[in-house]
Scaffold this active site. Structure first.
Site: not given
Length: 246
Positions: A66, A63, A141, A18, A143, A16, A199
């Site tokens: 959005r 996770g 994401s 972030d 991004n 992952d 995480d």
């Protein structure tokens, strides 16, 4: 177990972004809080219960893609909004508009403060690749690529499955396992021979549901018990050294 802290059968590592590779989970949480708190004040008045950056973030948005995060949190508060469309402006009273508001805030915070990697993870990634294991980044994401480029880490991954790719392939996001399964398939490795590094509780659920050979939970916020409960084989504070998952 190998020196990387993995079963001998593991051939690929799926990371992952972030909270695992970059220290952007706290930035996401802050952007979500600013977005939801403003919305709740508009919707329920000044006494509205604010968004909790730990409990609400971990349970409902961390996770997840959005829009899924927006739906999940609003459902927890008994609120329904029209879906809207992906091009809705940030001030639109829709699921997509609220998600776009959060993304606008996130990008502003990243532009202002930059992105910082977890150096322990970068060292661990280098060790993984030196050992001949395949690597993938798996992130909800949109991004993801820009963030990886900003820390000069794009070349550390053989495969990228992010929010953009997931939309193109119509893959449901975490906690469904489809994005991780797609990464393993692109690497030519069966799930039982791949390790997942996450995480987020939704990421743990995805690792468990996908039948992956090893699921490593990164405990950045003191939620080790919850990570185990959601499917981690092992939980560590950091991948500070090769073998850090032993």
């Amino acid at each position: 177990m190998t020196q990387l802290g993995l079963p001998d059968t593991i051939q690929a590592c799926l990371f992952d972004l972030d909270g695992v590779v970059t220290k952007t989970a706290v930035v996401h949480a802050a952007a979500w809080k600013e977005t939801f708190d403003a919305f709740l004040r508009e919707h329920e008045g000044p006494d509205a219960r604010p968004f909790d950056e730990v409990a609400d973030y971990d349970e409902y948005v961390d996770g997840r893609p959005r829009a899924d995060g927006v739906r999940s949190f609003l459902k927890s508060r008994g609120i329904e909004l029209p879906e809207g469309g992906p091009d809705d402006p940030p001030d639109a009273g829709t699921v997509q508009g609220l998600g776009n508001r959060k993304n606008e805030l996130l990008l502003e915070k990243i532009r202002t403060d930059g992105v910082e990697p977890y150096e322990g993870t970068l060292r661990y990634l280098a060790a993984v690749r030196a050992a001949g294991l395949a690597t993938a980044i798996v992130s909800s994401s949109a991004n993801c690529r820009d963030v990886l480029r900003s820390i000069d880490a794009e070349d550390l991954f053989d495969v990228r499955i992010d929010g953009v790719v997931a939309a193109e392939r119509h893959l449901p996001g975490k906690p469904e396992p489809d994005t991780f399964l797609a990464a393993a398939e692109d690497l030519g490795v069966p799930p039982e021979r791949a390790a997942v590094y996450e995480d987020a509780l939704a990421g743990m659920d995805a690792g468990r549901a996908g039948g992956f050979g090893y699921v490593v939970g990164l405990d950045r916020t003191g939620q080790a018990d919850a990570l185990y409960a959601h499917g981690a084989h092992i939980v560590v504070k950091d991948l500070a050294e090769p073998g850090g998952t032993q």
